[in-house]
Design an enzyme around this catalytic site. Structure first.
Site, PDB file in Angstrom:
ATOM      1  N   SER A 187       0.823  -1.206   0.000  1.00  0.00           N
ATOM      2  CA  SER A 187       0.000   0.000   0.000  1.00  0.00           C
ATOM      3  C   SER A 187       0.857   1.255   0.000  1.00  0.00           C
ATOM      4  O   SER A 187       0.376   2.347  -0.324  1.00  0.00           O
ATOM      5  CB  SER A 187      -0.917   0.013   1.228  1.00  0.00           C
ATOM      6  OG  SER A 187      -0.161   0.181   2.425  1.00  0.00           O
ATOM      7  N   GLN A 188       2.150   1.118   0.342  1.00  0.00           N
ATOM      8  CA  GLN A 188       3.037   2.282   0.358  1.00  0.00           C
ATOM      9  C   GLN A 188       3.204   2.892  -1.021  1.00  0.00           C
ATOM     10  O   GLN A 188       3.557   4.073  -1.126  1.00  0.00           O
ATOM     11  CB  GLN A 188       4.396   1.911   0.949  1.00  0.00           C
ATOM     12  CG  GLN A 188       4.353   1.643   2.446  1.00  0.00           C
ATOM     13  CD  GLN A 188       5.688   1.198   3.012  1.00  0.00           C
ATOM     14  OE1 GLN A 188       6.638   0.935   2.266  1.00  0.00           O
ATOM     15  NE2 GLN A 188       5.776   1.106   4.323  1.00  0.00           N
ATOM     16  N   GLU A 334       1.211  -6.274   9.408  1.00  0.00           N
ATOM     17  CA  GLU A 334       2.386  -6.119  10.260  1.00  0.00           C
ATOM     18  C   GLU A 334       2.201  -6.758  11.636  1.00  0.00           C
ATOM     19  O   GLU A 334       3.170  -7.010  12.347  1.00  0.00           O
ATOM     20  CB  GLU A 334       2.721  -4.638  10.418  1.00  0.00           C
ATOM     21  CG  GLU A 334       1.684  -3.841  11.178  1.00  0.00           C
ATOM     22  CD  GLU A 334       1.920  -2.346  11.053  1.00  0.00           C
ATOM     23  OE1 GLU A 334       1.878  -1.666  12.088  1.00  0.00           O
ATOM     24  OE2 GLU A 334       2.128  -1.853   9.928  1.00  0.00           O
ATOM     25  N   LYS A 431      15.070  -0.825  14.833  1.00  0.00           N
ATOM     26  CA  LYS A 431      14.461  -0.303  13.598  1.00  0.00           C
ATOM     27  C   LYS A 431      13.243   0.544  13.913  1.00  0.00           C
ATOM     28  O   LYS A 431      13.041   1.603  13.315  1.00  0.00           O
ATOM     29  CB  LYS A 431      14.091  -1.472  12.686  1.00  0.00           C
ATOM     30  CG  LYS A 431      13.378  -1.090  11.391  1.00  0.00           C
ATOM     31  CD  LYS A 431      13.117  -2.341  10.573  1.00  0.00           C
ATOM     32  CE  LYS A 431      12.148  -2.073   9.415  1.00  0.00           C
ATOM     33  NZ  LYS A 431      12.719  -1.186   8.389  1.00  0.00           N
TER      34      LYS A 431
END
Length: 457
Positions: A187-188, A334, A431
């Site tokens: 979707s990015q 995620e 991260k």
């Protein structure tokens, strides 16, 4: 799935001595922080990000924008919540837009938001901007952004790979207009085009042509943040055409943005309450949010817990039993590693669906979870679009992370209930979740686990 890294001293995941009872302050949202940085960099006036996440992914974004000429200054932040807010210590970034320029080199690390959100920004720069990153970043799909920008008039050299490394030859402006993109793998791709679209001469009309579109909440987050910055956005959620987003050209406002806690990073701590039959409170959990992690309230309740959301935050309580679940995670992929870890400790089978796109994330998350949970004794197998997990008695062993932060936190969850789990390269959690080991042991060792010191690099 990339090969395992060699880290000679794996982290021994602590075994829970009993039901946890803790308040854990979670740092700010990576997704909000990096979108906020891009919008602030493109604004017509300076803005603030207060309580931003300081992690590898967000610091890579900061350094990339600085390389292109944007001023980003660190300063103490006034805070309605005091110095103990979600990012720990009331820090803020003041973003001062400037003429975007090259030549410049951008290190994306393995951050999807950096590698995908910044090429459209680079197309607006005056001069060439080169993008490169970790070896795994070369394997992650970028074709949607590259092809769309090329169709909109940008000049990009990627030697036909549809992936990193690449150079965007910025011409100082981009015409924009209508463009088609298949965002089935990320979707990015959509968010990347929308974030810079107000600065395109004609704005943009993005039409998704693929059969599936994962992680819709992240696109909704992009749209909401654009509107808050003054952009006019027509989207499917506001009655627009399905799978089509339109952004009109306009000046963006310099905002004073307070970053929400990262709800996806709250997952392992909520899982700890579920797995141990304990209780964990996450302060400042928003009553209304576009973050995918908010779905944990419903998912983990179905798996055996209960939650209460108050003005002070979310309190999640485990019942002492963990149940399997059959769930479509296409919007919240995620969360899959953490849910898989809990499912491996459940009393019945789980089926996690709609997450075939995870094969293209920081690592092939489906293959990695199957291998590593299987090595600890779990009966787990891949399906065409997810995982099937049949719990069995587990044993200790080294859990490899493949430089993937969510695999590391998933391993820690298993380690609460299984003695002898060792997490290879737990440092990869930096991260998005700085000081995870300290937060984790603090949760187990005292009533309150405050956020540790900010990561400086």
């Amino acid at each position: 799935m990339t090969g395992t890294s060699l880290h000679p001293d794996p982290w021994p995941a602590p075994l829970a001595p009993g039901p946890v009872d803790a308040t854990v302050t979670v740092p700010g949202s990576k997704s909000v922080t990096n979108r906020g940085l891009v919008l602030a960099a493109l604004a017509a006036e300076p803005g603030w990000l207060r309580r931003p996440l300081r992690s590898r992914d967000t610091l890579l974004m900061v350094e990339a924008l600085r390389a292109m000429g944007v001023g980003i200054e660190e300063a103490p932040s006034r805070s309605d919540f005091g110095a103990g807010g979600p990012s720990g210590g009331g820090e803020a970034w003041r973003v001062i837009p400037a003429g975007l320029r090259g030549p410049a080199s951008v290190d994306v690390g393995n951050a999807g938001t950096v590698m995908r959100f910044l090429p459209p920004v680079a197309a607006l720069a005056d001069g060439p901007i080169r993008f490169d990153g970790d070896p795994r970043s070369h394997e992650r799909p970028l074709h949607g952004v590259i092809d769309a920008l090329t169709a909109l008039g940008a000049r990009i050299d990627d030697d036909g790979r549809g992936a990193l490394p690449l150079t965007v030859h910025g011409g100082g402006a981009l015409d924009g207009g209508p463009v088609e993109v298949d965002a089935s793998s990320s979707s990015q791709f959509v968010s990347a085009l929308l974030l810079s679209a107000p600065r395109f001469n004609q704005g943009v009309e993005v039409r998704h042509t693929g059969e599936t579109l994962p992680s819709l909440p992240h696109i909704r987050m992009t749209v909401d943040m654009l509107r808050a910055a003054g952009a006019a956005v027509d989207s499917p959620d506001s009655g627009g055409e399905p799978n089509v987003w339109r952004v009109a050209p306009s000046a963006l406002l310099g905002r004073d943005l307070i970053v929400e806690p990262d709800l996806s990073n709250a997952q392992p701590f909520l899982a700890a309450a579920l797995v141990t039959g304990g209780r964990v409170t996450i302060p400042d959990w928003p009553a209304h949010t576009t973050q995918p992690g908010d779905a944990l309230r419903e998912i983990f309740t179905e798996m055996g817990g209960s939650c209460e959301l108050t003005e002070s935050g979310l309190t999640f309580t485990g019942s002492g039993s963990v149940h399997g679940i059959d769930v479509d995670l296409s919007d919240v992929g995620e969360l899959t590693p953490g849910i898989a870890a809990v499912a491996a400790l459940a009393d019945s089978e789980s089926v996690l669906r709609g997450v075939g796109h995870l094969r293209l994330h920081e690592t092939d998350r489906l293959a990695a979870l199957t291998k590593e949970l299987g090595a600890l004794g779990c009966d787990i197998s891949e399906t065409s679009d997810g995982l099937r997990i049949r719990p069995r008695p587990l044993h200790g062993g080294v859990f490899h992370t493949y430089d993937d932060h969510r695999l590391a936190t998933a391993a820690a969850v298993v380690g609460l209930a299984v003695e002898g789990v060792q997490v290879e390269n737990v440092a990869t959690t930096a991260k998005t979740l700085p000081d995870f080991p300290e937060l984790w042991t603090g949760m187990l060792g005292s009533e309150t686990a405050p956020a540790g010191p900010a990561v400086q690099g």
